[in-house]
Motif scaffolding. Structure first.
Motif, PDB file in Angstrom:
ATOM      1  N   ARG A 180      21.562 -19.399  -6.657  1.00 51.68           N
ATOM      2  CA  ARG A 180      20.687 -18.788  -7.644  1.00 51.68           C
ATOM      3  C   ARG A 180      19.489 -18.373  -7.151  1.00 51.68           C
ATOM      4  O   ARG A 180      19.158 -17.359  -7.478  1.00 51.68           O
TER       5      ARG A 180
ATOM      6  N   ALA B 292      20.074 -15.337  -4.996  1.00 51.83           N
ATOM      7  CA  ALA B 292      20.250 -14.054  -5.569  1.00 51.83           C
ATOM      8  C   ALA B 292      19.157 -13.578  -6.212  1.00 51.83           C
ATOM      9  O   ALA B 292      18.697 -12.524  -6.365  1.00 51.83           O
ATOM     10  N   LEU B 293      18.269 -14.512  -6.746  1.00 52.65           N
ATOM     11  CA  LEU B 293      16.733 -14.152  -7.110  1.00 52.65           C
ATOM     12  C   LEU B 293      16.124 -13.356  -6.052  1.00 52.65           C
ATOM     13  O   LEU B 293      15.138 -12.310  -6.494  1.00 52.65           O
ATOM     14  N   ARG B 294      15.833 -13.943  -5.031  1.00 56.64           N
ATOM     15  CA  ARG B 294      15.137 -13.857  -3.844  1.00 56.64           C
ATOM     16  C   ARG B 294      15.752 -12.306  -3.381  1.00 56.64           C
ATOM     17  O   ARG B 294      14.851 -11.412  -2.943  1.00 56.64           O
ATOM     18  N   ARG B 295      16.626 -12.052  -3.374  1.00 55.67           N
ATOM     19  CA  ARG B 295      17.506 -10.933  -2.650  1.00 55.67           C
ATOM     20  C   ARG B 295      17.458  -9.753  -3.714  1.00 55.67           C
ATOM     21  O   ARG B 295      17.459  -8.661  -3.032  1.00 55.67           O
ATOM     22  N   HIS B 296      17.970 -10.041  -4.938  1.00 56.58           N
ATOM     23  CA  HIS B 296      18.158  -9.027  -5.842  1.00 56.58           C
ATOM     24  C   HIS B 296      17.011  -8.660  -6.837  1.00 56.58           C
ATOM     25  O   HIS B 296      16.559  -7.589  -6.906  1.00 56.58           O
ATOM     26  N   TRP B 297      16.971  -9.972  -7.642  1.00 53.81           N
ATOM     27  CA  TRP B 297      16.143  -9.788  -8.831  1.00 53.81           C
ATOM     28  C   TRP B 297      14.439  -9.258  -8.393  1.00 53.81           C
ATOM     29  O   TRP B 297      14.101  -8.570  -9.172  1.00 53.81           O
ATOM     30  N   ILE B 298      14.075 -10.308  -7.614  1.00 54.05           N
ATOM     31  CA  ILE B 298      12.589 -10.116  -7.354  1.00 54.05           C
ATOM     32  C   ILE B 298      12.142  -8.798  -6.764  1.00 54.05           C
ATOM     33  O   ILE B 298      11.519  -8.251  -7.348  1.00 54.05           O
TER      34      ILE B 298
ATOM     35  N   ARG C 231      13.658  -6.140  -7.444  1.00 55.44           N
ATOM     36  CA  ARG C 231      14.065  -5.004  -8.207  1.00 55.44           C
ATOM     37  C   ARG C 231      12.828  -5.112  -9.349  1.00 55.44           C
ATOM     38  O   ARG C 231      12.209  -3.989  -9.885  1.00 55.44           O
ATOM     39  N   LEU C 232      12.520  -6.158  -9.458  1.00 58.41           N
ATOM     40  CA  LEU C 232      11.274  -6.410 -10.551  1.00 58.41           C
ATOM     41  C   LEU C 232      10.002  -5.946 -10.000  1.00 58.41           C
ATOM     42  O   LEU C 232       9.232  -5.346 -10.773  1.00 58.41           O
ATOM     43  N   ARG C 233      10.016  -6.302  -8.707  1.00 59.69           N
ATOM     44  CA  ARG C 233       8.537  -5.689  -8.166  1.00 59.69           C
ATOM     45  C   ARG C 233       8.499  -4.300  -8.144  1.00 59.69           C
ATOM     46  O   ARG C 233       7.536  -3.658  -8.470  1.00 59.69           O
TER      47      ARG C 233
END
Length: 127
Positions: free
Chosen positions: A84, A87-93, A95-97
């Motif tokens: 998890r 996934a947060l470090r590579r994709h979500w963060i 995209r959110l930035r």
């Protein structure tokens, strides 16, 4: 015979297969209940001691099994959490930035446009 799962110092006994007809093999000295004999707990000191040691070993084995299962569950949770976080470090963060950067840019642009309109409105009202 040496037990491979417990270590080299723990001897184990082989049980002989039951004799045909369900009778115990000849020569087995298993006490039977009868007159003057109790069918409950053993009366021999060595058997009493062995029974107590067996009970402690059984409890220790059960505690070990519970602790081992808990450790395996925790290990699985650690692996799942690592996935998890990855996934947060590579994709979500990222995209959110990017979305935050776009929102900040749009806000700056809107503030700049608003300032230009105010200055234009101030100049036109002075004339």
């Amino acid at each position: 015979m040496i037990c491979t799962s417990c270590g080299p110092l723990t001897p184990t006994r082989r049980r002989s297969p039951p004799a045909p007809g369900g009778r115990p093999p000849p020569g087995s000295a298993r006490p039977r209940a009868g007159p003057g004999r109790s069918s409950g707990r053993p009366t021999d000191t060595a058997l009493v001691h062995a029974e107590a040691v067996y009970g402690r070993a059984l409890r220790a084995a059960a505690e070990y099994a519970v602790a081992h299962d808990a450790a395996e569950l925790m290990g699985a949770e650690v692996v799942s959490t690592r996935h998890r976080v990855r996934a947060l470090r590579r994709h979500w963060i990222p995209r959110l930035r990017e979305a935050l950067d776009r929102a900040e840019l749009a806000l700056e642009q809107a503030e700049h446009e608003d300032g230009v309109r105010r200055r234009w409105a101030a100049r036109t009202s002075e004339r």
